[in-house]
Design a protein around this motif. Structure first.
Motif, PDB file in Angstrom:
ATOM      1  N   PHE A   1       0.831  -1.204   0.000  1.00 36.54           N
ATOM      2  CA  PHE A   1       0.000   0.000   0.000  1.00 36.54           C
ATOM      3  C   PHE A   1       0.870   1.260   0.000  1.00 36.54           C
ATOM      4  N   PRO A   2       0.693   2.180  -0.957  1.00 43.89           N
ATOM      5  CA  PRO A   2       1.217   3.524  -0.717  1.00 43.89           C
ATOM      6  C   PRO A   2       0.237   4.223   0.232  1.00 43.89           C
ATOM      7  N   LEU A   3       0.766   4.903   1.251  1.00 41.93           N
ATOM      8  CA  LEU A   3      -0.132   5.530   2.229  1.00 41.93           C
ATOM      9  C   LEU A   3      -1.079   6.495   1.523  1.00 41.93           C
ATOM     10  N   VAL A   4      -0.529   7.325   0.627  1.00 40.05           N
ATOM     11  CA  VAL A   4      -1.359   8.174  -0.239  1.00 40.05           C
ATOM     12  C   VAL A   4      -0.920   7.918  -1.674  1.00 40.05           C
ATOM     13  N   ASN A   5      -1.868   8.155  -2.600  1.00 39.81           N
ATOM     14  CA  ASN A   5      -1.595   7.792  -3.992  1.00 39.81           C
ATOM     15  C   ASN A   5      -0.893   8.933  -4.726  1.00 39.81           C
ATOM     16  N   LYS A   6       0.139   9.490  -4.123  1.00 33.80           N
ATOM     17  CA  LYS A   6       0.909  10.585  -4.734  1.00 33.80           C
ATOM     18  C   LYS A   6       2.247  10.736  -4.022  1.00 33.80           C
ATOM     19  N   ASP A   7       2.951  11.820  -4.298  1.00 32.95           N
ATOM     20  CA  ASP A   7       4.219  12.148  -3.619  1.00 32.95           C
ATOM     21  C   ASP A   7       5.286  11.064  -3.763  1.00 32.95           C
ATOM     22  N   GLY A   8       5.293  10.379  -4.902  1.00 33.62           N
ATOM     23  CA  GLY A   8       6.336   9.378  -5.149  1.00 33.62           C
ATOM     24  C   GLY A   8       6.102   8.043  -4.458  1.00 33.62           C
ATOM     25  N   MET A   9       5.052   7.962  -3.624  1.00 37.20           N
ATOM     26  CA  MET A   9       4.819   6.688  -2.900  1.00 37.20           C
ATOM     27  C   MET A   9       4.352   5.555  -3.825  1.00 37.20           C
ATOM     28  N   PRO A  10       3.438   5.841  -4.787  1.00 42.16           N
ATOM     29  CA  PRO A  10       3.017   4.741  -5.678  1.00 42.16           C
ATOM     30  C   PRO A  10       4.193   4.138  -6.440  1.00 42.16           C
ATOM     31  N   GLU A  11       5.156   4.962  -6.848  1.00 39.77           N
ATOM     32  CA  GLU A  11       6.297   4.441  -7.623  1.00 39.77           C
ATOM     33  C   GLU A  11       7.092   3.427  -6.786  1.00 39.77           C
TER      34      GLU A  11
ATOM     35  N   VAL B   1       0.701 -11.643  -4.274  1.00 42.19           N
ATOM     36  CA  VAL B   1       0.636 -10.402  -3.488  1.00 42.19           C
ATOM     37  C   VAL B   1      -0.345  -9.456  -4.170  1.00 42.19           C
ATOM     38  N   GLN B   2      -0.817  -8.478  -3.445  1.00 44.23           N
ATOM     39  CA  GLN B   2      -1.736  -7.507  -4.051  1.00 44.23           C
ATOM     40  C   GLN B   2      -1.218  -6.099  -3.835  1.00 44.23           C
ATOM     41  N   TYR B   3      -1.554  -5.234  -4.805  1.00 46.09           N
ATOM     42  CA  TYR B   3      -1.208  -3.818  -4.695  1.00 46.09           C
ATOM     43  C   TYR B   3      -2.509  -3.050  -4.643  1.00 46.09           C
ATOM     44  N   ASP B   4      -2.642  -2.176  -3.648  1.00 45.07           N
ATOM     45  CA  ASP B   4      -3.894  -1.432  -3.531  1.00 45.07           C
ATOM     46  C   ASP B   4      -3.587   0.010  -3.114  1.00 45.07           C
ATOM     47  N   PRO B   5      -3.752   0.965  -4.044  1.00 40.59           N
ATOM     48  CA  PRO B   5      -3.413   2.342  -3.690  1.00 40.59           C
ATOM     49  C   PRO B   5      -4.615   3.151  -3.186  1.00 40.59           C
TER      50      PRO B   5
ATOM     51  N   ILE C   1      -6.331   3.888   4.737  1.00 33.41           N
ATOM     52  CA  ILE C   1      -5.418   2.798   5.102  1.00 33.41           C
ATOM     53  C   ILE C   1      -6.117   1.792   6.026  1.00 33.41           C
ATOM     54  N   GLY C   2      -7.007   2.303   6.902  1.00 35.83           N
ATOM     55  CA  GLY C   2      -7.742   1.403   7.816  1.00 35.83           C
ATOM     56  C   GLY C   2      -8.602   0.425   7.042  1.00 35.83           C
ATOM     57  N   LYS C   3      -9.280   0.922   6.009  1.00 37.80           N
ATOM     58  CA  LYS C   3     -10.144   0.041   5.204  1.00 37.80           C
ATOM     59  C   LYS C   3      -9.310  -1.002   4.465  1.00 37.80           C
ATOM     60  N   ARG C   4      -8.151  -0.553   3.983  1.00 41.63           N
ATOM     61  CA  ARG C   4      -7.312  -1.506   3.236  1.00 41.63           C
ATOM     62  C   ARG C   4      -6.786  -2.597   4.172  1.00 41.63           C
ATOM     63  N   TYR C   5      -6.403  -2.217   5.392  1.00 45.49           N
ATOM     64  CA  TYR C   5      -5.970  -3.233   6.368  1.00 45.49           C
ATOM     65  C   TYR C   5      -7.117  -4.199   6.652  1.00 45.49           C
ATOM     66  N   ALA C   6      -8.315  -3.625   6.840  1.00 40.71           N
ATOM     67  CA  ALA C   6      -9.470  -4.460   7.204  1.00 40.71           C
ATOM     68  C   ALA C   6      -9.754  -5.493   6.111  1.00 40.71           C
ATOM     69  N   ARG C   7      -9.686  -5.064   4.856  1.00 39.54           N
ATOM     70  CA  ARG C   7      -9.948  -6.006   3.744  1.00 39.54           C
ATOM     71  C   ARG C   7      -8.936  -7.157   3.762  1.00 39.54           C
TER      72      ARG C   7
ATOM     73  N   CYS D   1       1.037  -6.520   5.669  1.00 37.67           N
ATOM     74  CA  CYS D   1       0.808  -5.374   4.785  1.00 37.67           C
ATOM     75  C   CYS D   1       2.064  -4.514   4.821  1.00 37.67           C
ATOM     76  N   LEU D   2       2.527  -4.133   3.632  1.00 38.30           N
ATOM     77  CA  LEU D   2       3.736  -3.311   3.515  1.00 38.30           C
ATOM     78  C   LEU D   2       3.297  -1.928   3.062  1.00 38.30           C
ATOM     79  N   THR D   3       3.510  -0.931   3.907  1.00 34.70           N
ATOM     80  CA  THR D   3       3.016   0.409   3.588  1.00 34.70           C
ATOM     81  C   THR D   3       4.183   1.360   3.335  1.00 34.70           C
ATOM     82  N   ILE D   4       4.020   2.112   2.237  1.00 40.08           N
ATOM     83  CA  ILE D   4       5.033   3.104   1.875  1.00 40.08           C
ATOM     84  C   ILE D   4       4.509   4.452   2.335  1.00 40.08           C
ATOM     85  N   ASP D   5       5.290   5.163   3.150  1.00 40.59           N
ATOM     86  CA  ASP D   5       4.825   6.454   3.670  1.00 40.59           C
ATOM     87  C   ASP D   5       5.890   7.519   3.430  1.00 40.59           C
ATOM     88  N   GLY D   6       5.696   8.662   4.064  1.00 35.66           N
ATOM     89  CA  GLY D   6       6.625   9.782   3.850  1.00 35.66           C
ATOM     90  C   GLY D   6       8.056   9.410   4.181  1.00 35.66           C
TER      91      GLY D   6
END
Ligand code: ATP
Length: 456
Positions: free
Chosen positions: A366-376, A391-395, A399-405, A414-419
């Motif tokens: 998961f990129p924490l937000v879908n911008k700022d270089g995190m999706p890359e 594995v799955q990618y979900d941008p 983040i809470g909903k994505r964890y719940a799913r 879950c591997l999260t990319i953040d600032g």
């Protein structure tokens, strides 16, 4: 008044909602005793079958004689020469005593030994025979094998059966395997495949189905060593379920009584599991000492010499067989029931705590937000991991909903990319079971998953 769903009803609902198991032909009202595995279920069941094949066939534990256990596999046809079933006894003996109800509007058919457990179709608060309208027949034999015809003409000469177990394909190929490989007794032949039984009362979700898969081993040994090998396989199989997450207090190995044992069998343990649909533990697998009953029956019927010649001792004999016979669907249901966890304090009040080896999806990125270089960064990690694991990618979504799913699907990490990821090259790893988070270098994600998967 609203009724509370039982644990089993909640499990069945989650299986449907999250694509584990669907009713077969649901758009036409379904068909009793048949089930389909959805996108999550097919991965889960495949992982279970792969774990079985890996741990029993490719990499079995060292045997009680201190040597590596020799195992080979086969994949036999579902339809075999009908003489196979005459020899095995299934053509005449594979029957449950059944009782019919003649009452208009009921016409039910019940297994005689289960009549006290099932509801009367006309009066579900009573059992068949307890309602004054019931007109029950005497118990009669009912063969459980599905019939078909091989060839254009549907006559007696072309009659065939769908196999009710995979074991007989192994016995029928015993000589072929001995002649075409270098196996020496003691050794085992394994098979995973579909089996069909026209169960009179399919029930308890996939537990008793009419089409199901078996994972069977026929282990051939000298009679003098046979109890040692029976104990070995019994313990190996119990450990297998435990190592993949079934709690030991939910597993009940039960030795069959002398009365239950087949006349040719010296011992049989049913490995039973406490499913939520019953107060009594139910069979997952049987580990049976079968003597030389099957090879002898095929030897007699086929007229072929199925004996084994030991080069070292110069002895010729019919091997004794130890048979660990498991159901892939029952194992899948047990792992689903065991994994199902309710925790109202979490964003997903229902989660599936599958062992990482069995989880359908091993990790979500998961990129924490879908911008700022995190999706890359996230996409690069995802592309690398998916070469090795599902594995799955979900941008999208919070983040809470994505964890719940992912918790509901049983994804362990879950591997999260953040600032911070952009600054120091680390990502957050969130553990499904504890919710705990830690950081690892983004280049270590694959290594991390490998460590967590254990044997593979
Ligand atoms: P049961 O007493 O529950 O009918 P069984 O003793 O007839 O089972 P076996 O003939 O020993 O079962 O088959 C080996 C394994 O195959 C079982 O332990 C079970 O896991 C699986 N199996 C058998 N029948 C079914 C079925 N109708 N649906 C799903 N799995 C089954």
């Amino acid at each position: 008044m609203a009724t509370t769903a039982t644990k089993m009803e909640k499990i069945v609902a989650l299986c449907r909602r999250r694509g584990f198991i669907f009713q077969s032909s649901e758009i036409y009202g379904g068909i009793n005793g048949f089930w389909d595995y959805g996108p999550m279920g097919v991965e889960l069941k495949r992982n279970i079958k792969d774990a079985w094949w890996h741990d029993c066939v490719r990499n079995p534990p060292v045997g009680p004689d201190g040597r590596e256990v020799q195992m080979v596999g086969v994949d036999c046809s579902i339809i075999m020469n009908p003489k196979v079933w005459e020899a095995s006894g299934h053509a005449t003996g594979f029957a449950d005593p059944m009782i019919d109800c003649k009452t208009e509007g009921c016409k039910g058919r019940f297994r005689a030994d289960q009549i006290g457990d099932v509801p009367c179709p006309l009066k579900p608060s009573k059992h068949p025979g307890q309602f004054d309208k019931c007109q029950l027949t005497e118990a009669r034999q009912f063969n459980l094998m599905f019939e078909s015809h091989a060839g254009a003409i549907a006559d007696e000469a072309n009659k065939v059966w769908l196999r009710p177990e995979t074991a007989q394909g192994i016995f029928a190929n015993f000589k072929n395997v001995c002649d075409s490989t270098r196996v020496k007794i003691p050794f085992g032949i394994a098979q995973i495949g579909k089996a069909f039984r026209n169960e009179i009362n399919p029930r308890n979700f996939t537990f008793r189905s009419r089409e199901f898969e078996q994972m069977e081993i026929e282990f051939f040994c000298h009679d003098k060593d046979s109890m040692m090998w029976w104990e070995f396989w019994r313990d190996t199989r119990i450990n297998w379920y435990q190592n993949l997450g079934l709690a030991s207090d939910h597993l009940r190995p039960r030795n069959q009584t002398d009365k239950e044992l087949a006349h040719y069998s010296k011992a049989c343990t049913d490995i039973e599991y406490m499913f939520p649909f019953s107060d009594e533990p139910q069979e997952l697998e049987g580990v049976a000492h079968r003597g030389c009953f099957d090879l002898n029956a095929h030897k007699e019927k086929s007229g072929k010499d199925l004996s084994y010649f030991d080069d070292e001792t110069k002895e010729r004999f019919l091997p004794t067989v130890i048979e660990p016979s498991a159901g892939a669907d029952r194992a899948t249901l047990a792992f689903i029931c065991e994994a199902y966890t309710e925790d109202p304090s979490r964003p997903s009040p229902e989660l599936m705590k599958f062992h990482p080896r069995l989880a359908p999806i091993k990790a979500a990125v998961f990129p924490l937000v879908n911008k700022d270089g995190m999706p890359e960064i996230g996409e690069a990690i995802f592309r690398e991991l998916k070469k090795h694991y599902p594995v799955q990618y979900d941008p999208k979504a919070s983040i809470g909903k994505r964890y719940a799913r992912m918790d509901e699907a049983g994804t362990p990490f879950c591997l999260t990319i953040d600032g911070q990821s952009k600054e120091d090259g680390t990502v957050t790893v969130r553990d499904r079971d504890t919710g705990a988070q830690s950081r690892i270098d983004k280049t270590r994600c694959l290594e991390f998953l490998r460590e967590k998967m254990g044997a593979s």
